[in-house]
Design a protein around this motif. Structure first.
Motif, PDB file in Angstrom:
ATOM      1  N   LEU A 106      37.284  53.347  36.820  1.00  0.00           N
ATOM      2  CA  LEU A 106      37.063  52.208  36.266  1.00  0.00           C
ATOM      3  C   LEU A 106      36.668  50.819  37.572  1.00  0.00           C
ATOM      4  N   LEU A 107      37.333  51.020  38.491  1.00  0.00           N
ATOM      5  CA  LEU A 107      37.178  49.840  39.768  1.00  0.00           C
ATOM      6  C   LEU A 107      35.935  50.045  40.363  1.00  0.00           C
ATOM      7  N   THR A 108      35.038  51.219  40.222  1.00  0.00           N
ATOM      8  CA  THR A 108      33.931  51.083  41.234  1.00  0.00           C
ATOM      9  C   THR A 108      32.895  51.878  40.340  1.00  0.00           C
ATOM     10  N   ALA A 109      31.569  51.305  40.529  1.00  0.00           N
ATOM     11  CA  ALA A 109      30.355  51.985  39.888  1.00  0.00           C
ATOM     12  C   ALA A 109      29.781  53.011  41.179  1.00  0.00           C
ATOM     13  N   HIS A 110      29.095  54.147  40.787  1.00  0.00           N
ATOM     14  CA  HIS A 110      28.529  54.992  41.538  1.00  0.00           C
ATOM     15  C   HIS A 110      27.127  55.358  41.238  1.00  0.00           C
ATOM     16  N   PRO A 111      26.161  55.506  42.244  1.00  0.00           N
ATOM     17  CA  PRO A 111      24.768  55.760  41.827  1.00  0.00           C
ATOM     18  C   PRO A 111      24.740  57.058  41.567  1.00  0.00           C
ATOM     19  N   TYR A 112      23.946  57.580  40.458  1.00  0.00           N
ATOM     20  CA  TYR A 112      23.543  58.866  40.309  1.00  0.00           C
ATOM     21  C   TYR A 112      22.333  59.106  39.808  1.00  0.00           C
ATOM     22  N   SER A 113      21.666  60.094  40.129  1.00  0.00           N
ATOM     23  CA  SER A 113      20.215  60.210  39.693  1.00  0.00           C
ATOM     24  C   SER A 113      20.180  61.112  38.262  1.00  0.00           C
ATOM     25  N   LEU A 114      19.191  60.861  37.477  1.00  0.00           N
ATOM     26  CA  LEU A 114      18.907  61.499  36.183  1.00  0.00           C
ATOM     27  C   LEU A 114      18.579  62.864  36.598  1.00  0.00           C
ATOM     28  N   SER A 115      18.949  63.848  35.847  1.00  0.00           N
ATOM     29  CA  SER A 115      18.721  65.284  36.158  1.00  0.00           C
ATOM     30  C   SER A 115      17.661  65.983  34.912  1.00  0.00           C
ATOM     31  N   SER A 116      17.360  64.937  34.054  1.00  0.00           N
ATOM     32  CA  SER A 116      16.379  65.681  33.210  1.00  0.00           C
ATOM     33  C   SER A 116      15.580  64.215  32.714  1.00  0.00           C
ATOM     34  N   VAL A 117      14.373  64.479  31.765  1.00  0.00           N
ATOM     35  CA  VAL A 117      13.604  63.358  31.642  1.00  0.00           C
ATOM     36  C   VAL A 117      14.293  62.668  30.469  1.00  0.00           C
ATOM     37  N   PRO A 118      14.496  61.550  30.353  1.00  0.00           N
ATOM     38  CA  PRO A 118      15.056  60.982  29.255  1.00  0.00           C
ATOM     39  C   PRO A 118      14.527  60.984  28.037  1.00  0.00           C
ATOM     40  N   ALA A 119      15.405  61.348  27.077  1.00  0.00           N
ATOM     41  CA  ALA A 119      14.771  61.482  25.700  1.00  0.00           C
ATOM     42  C   ALA A 119      15.667  61.517  24.518  1.00  0.00           C
ATOM     43  N   ASP A 120      15.104  60.966  23.257  1.00  0.00           N
ATOM     44  CA  ASP A 120      15.810  60.762  22.170  1.00  0.00           C
ATOM     45  C   ASP A 120      17.278  60.048  22.465  1.00  0.00           C
TER      46      ASP A 120
END
Length: 428
Positions: A251-265
């Protein structure tokens, strides 16, 4: 250009109000150096904050990774200027009052307005600056580093008032005071608008929930997310977002993560390596957990590709964005080759998905260099994999050492730098 123009403005403010006798005595020279270093340092602090204020037009034109790099580079200059300001102001006053440095320092704290708060703010600046040094940063968790950097805003507030109440270039200079107030108020407005207010509104509108948590092998976990307005994010394969999971430990921190699939639906997927406390706890997320996001960020996307032949190099958690890029590139008609570096077969997360993609060739390179007897990312090995790399374009994502080695090899094999793409996911 904007940064340079602002710096010229600061120098003009200093020059327009500096006394004609500023080089007549050692005391005046020391004091003038202290005043100038303080003004330039205070200006660069605002510039540092603005670089990561997420100003949309600036970020889209330059890219968040480059802005973070510039922000980090300015940090050393700010620390140096702050130290220079303190030392030379004390030395200048010492020459005048004929006191020992420590006695003069105490006298300045007592006699100058707002000096105690300025001292606390200065100490906070130095702590934040030291925490970003490469060796110290490597010893800190992201959470500790993040909350240390939050104190930067407090430090700016604490040091601001002594600049106006005690700064020789502001006390009797109404124009300078107005310009300085405008600089700081403009910086504060930019931060509040683009770091807090608008992201908060967007996060609530695009709020998602965890749909599934899927183990992907040794230390890797995929998280599927969905939401009503996910498609409106405009996220592409290769982008990363900042995720804040409303769950214990997240809750106290946000972290950067990459997408690992093409967003869909209306669904997104991230694949996270267990590299720290936060990323390790991702595997314990419960379906239904609410998620706030910020982004998307980054230029590590398929539309950057401009050559027919494309090489993707992945290692560790870098397989996430590389897997998404491979999918997107293949859908666009490309035939990418993926060199997948891993220390063991158990660490080849998402390999089956890559191998199942039509028009995507995968070259797993497994084993430590000591076990293999050679470096698979060095020139001889890479030349064996693909003999004519000078005519290719590359996307690299993985641990810093691996990525540095791969980029060095590609350059040695004749690939121009403009066709080698990397992106830093870290906000630090």
């Amino acid at each position: 250009m904007v940064l340079a123009a602002g710096l010229v403005g600061v120098l003009w403010m200093w020059w327009a109000s500096v006394p004609a006798s500023f080089v007549t005595t050692p005391a005046s020279v020391a004091t003038t150096v202290g005043e100038l270093s303080g003004m330039v340092g205070a200006y660069l602090v605002c510039a540092q904050v603005l670089l990561i204020a997420r100003v949309p037009w600036f970020e889209q034109a330059v890219g968040l990774d480059r802005l973070v790099s510039w922000h980090r580079s300015l940090g050393a200059s700010v620390v140096f200027l702050i130290i220079t300001h303190v030392v030379f102001m004390v030395v200048g006053a010492e020459f005048v009052d004929q006191k020992l440095p420590w006695s003069e320092f105490v006298s300045m704290l007592q006699d100058y307005p707002d000096m105690l708060t300025a001292l606390i703010g200065t100490i906070a600046f130095l702590v934040v600056g030291l925490s970003s040094a490469r060796w110290i940063r490597s010893k800190l968790s992201y959470e500790v580093w993040y909350w240390l950097h939050v104190t930067t805003y407090v430090a700016i507030f604490l040091t601001f008032f002594h600049q106006l109440s005690g700064g020789a270039h502001f006390v009797d200079q109404p124009l300078n005071r107005i310009l300085w107030l405008t600089l700081y108020l403009g910086t504060a407005a930019a931060v509040l608008t683009w770091r807090f207010v608008l992201p908060g509104i967007d996060a609530w509108r695009h709020r998602m929930r965890v749909v599934a948590v899927v183990p992907e092998g040794d230390g890797m976990t995929s998280v599927w997310l969905s939401g009503a307005h996910v498609d409106e994010l405009g996220a592409k394969a290769g982008n990363f977002l900042s995720f804040r999971f409303l769950s214990r430990g997240h809750l106290l921190t946000a972290h950067p993560y990459s997408l690992s699939s093409v967003p869909a639906d209306g669904r997104l997927r991230i694949t996270v390596g267990a590299l720290g406390d936060h990323s390790t706890m991702v595997r314990d997320l419960a379906p239904g957990t609410l998620v706030f996001t910020e982004g998307p960020f980054g230029h590590f996307t398929a539309d950057r590709a401009s050559r027919e032949r494309i090489l993707l190099i992945a290692g560790g958690a870098g397989i996430g964005p590389i897997r998404a890029l491979a999918e997107d590139l293949a859908a666009r008609g490309a035939r990418p080759v993926v060199v997948y570096r891993a220390q063991s077969a158990s660490r080849l997360a998402l390999l089956g998905e890559l191998e199942a993609m039509p028009d995507v060739a995968v070259v797993p390179v497994i084993g430590r260099r000591t076990e293999l007897g050679y470096d698979p990312l060095a020139v001889p090995a890479m030349h064996t994999f693909i003999p004519d790399l000078a005519d290719w374009e590359a996307f690299i994502c993985g641990p810093t050492g691996m990525a540095d080695r791969a980029e060095e090899t590609l350059r040695a094999l004749g690939m121009p730098s403009r066709f080698i793409h990397r992106e830093e996911l870290s906000m630090s």
